[in-house]
Design a protein around this motif. Structure first.
Motif, mmCIF file in Angstrom:
data_model
loop_
_atom_site.group_PDB
_atom_site.id
_atom_site.type_symbol
_atom_site.label_atom_id
_atom_site.label_comp_id
_atom_site.label_asym_id
_atom_site.label_seq_id
_atom_site.Cartn_x
_atom_site.Cartn_y
_atom_site.Cartn_z
ATOM 1 N N GLY A 58 0.725 -1.364 -0.063
ATOM 2 C CA GLY A 58 -0.052 -0.002 0.113
ATOM 3 C C GLY A 58 0.819 1.297 0.007
ATOM 4 N N ASP A 59 0.422 2.121 -0.813
ATOM 5 C CA ASP A 59 0.940 3.526 -0.727
ATOM 6 C C ASP A 59 0.882 4.191 0.593
ATOM 7 O OD1 ASP A 59 -1.478 4.397 -1.133
ATOM 8 O OD2 ASP A 59 -0.948 5.253 -2.987
ATOM 9 N N LEU A 60 1.251 5.472 0.777
ATOM 10 C CA LEU A 60 1.347 6.222 1.856
ATOM 11 C C LEU A 60 -0.237 6.463 2.178
ATOM 12 C CD1 LEU A 60 3.165 7.360 4.229
ATOM 13 C CD2 LEU A 60 3.049 9.579 2.734
ATOM 14 N N ALA A 61 -1.060 6.844 1.090
ATOM 15 C CA ALA A 61 -2.411 7.233 1.386
ATOM 16 C C ALA A 61 -3.295 6.129 1.809
ATOM 17 C CB ALA A 61 -3.204 7.869 0.197
ATOM 18 N N ALA A 62 -2.899 4.813 1.322
ATOM 19 C CA ALA A 62 -3.651 3.621 1.620
ATOM 20 C C ALA A 62 -3.393 3.233 2.967
ATOM 21 C CB ALA A 62 -3.259 2.820 0.535
#
Length: 135
Positions: A58-62
Motif C-alpha cells: 500500500g502507498d502512503l495514502a492507503a
C-alpha cells in the motif's frame, strides 16, 4: 610520498572498518504477544491476506486510511517491509496491541474508505438592522 599515501589509505580503511563494526545491529523482529496473535486469529484467511498485501504494497495514502495510522506510522510500515505476517507490524515503532486491534477491525469491516466530508455551507451573516436616520 608513496609511503605517505599508502599510510593514509590504510588509515582510512581502518576507520571505515571500525565504523562498520560499531554500527548498531539491525533490529530483529520480535515475536508478537499472545494478545496480538489472538486478535490476528479472528481474521478470515482472505482478510488476513488482504491486510498483509496492504501493509506490504500500500502507498502512503492507503496506509493512512487505516484507523490509528498517520503519516509517521505509515512511513514506519513502509520502512519495515517486507512483512512476513500481519502480526509483524507490531514491531514498527508506535504500533502496539491497540493499533493492531484497530487494523484488524478495519480489515474485518471490509477496508472501508474514509468518508469525505462535504464542505460546510456557510450561514448567511445576519443582516444589521438599518440604523434610524437622524431627523
Amino acid at each position: 610520498m608513496k609511503s605517505f599515501l599508502a599510510f593514509l589509505a590504510v588509515l582510512a580503511l581502518s576507520f571505515s572498518l571500525s565504523a562498520a563494526e560499531t554500527a548498531p545491529p539491525k533490529k530483529s523482529p520480535e515475536k508478537p504477544s499472545a494478545k496480538v496473535e489472538a486478535v490476528a486469529k479472528t481474521l478470515a484467511p482472505q482478510e488476513r491476506a488482504q491486510l498483509l498485501t496492504l501493509l506490504n504494497q500500500g502507498d502512503l495514502a492507503a496506509l493512512m486510511a487505516i484507523p490509528g495510522i498517520g503519516e509517521v506510522r505509515a512511513k514506519g510500515i513502509q520502512k519495515a517491509r517486507p512483512l512476513a505476517d500481519v502480526t509483524n507490524v507490531v514491531s514498527v515503532d508506535g504500533i502496539g496491541e491497540g493499533i493492531f486491534a484497530q487494523m484488524v477491525a478495519y480489515a474485518k469491516a471490509g477496508f472501508p474508505q474514509p468518508e469525505k466530508k462535504a464542505p460546510a455551507k456557510k450561514k448567511a451573516a445576519p443582516k444589521k438592522a438599518d440604523a434610524p436616520s437622524p431627523k
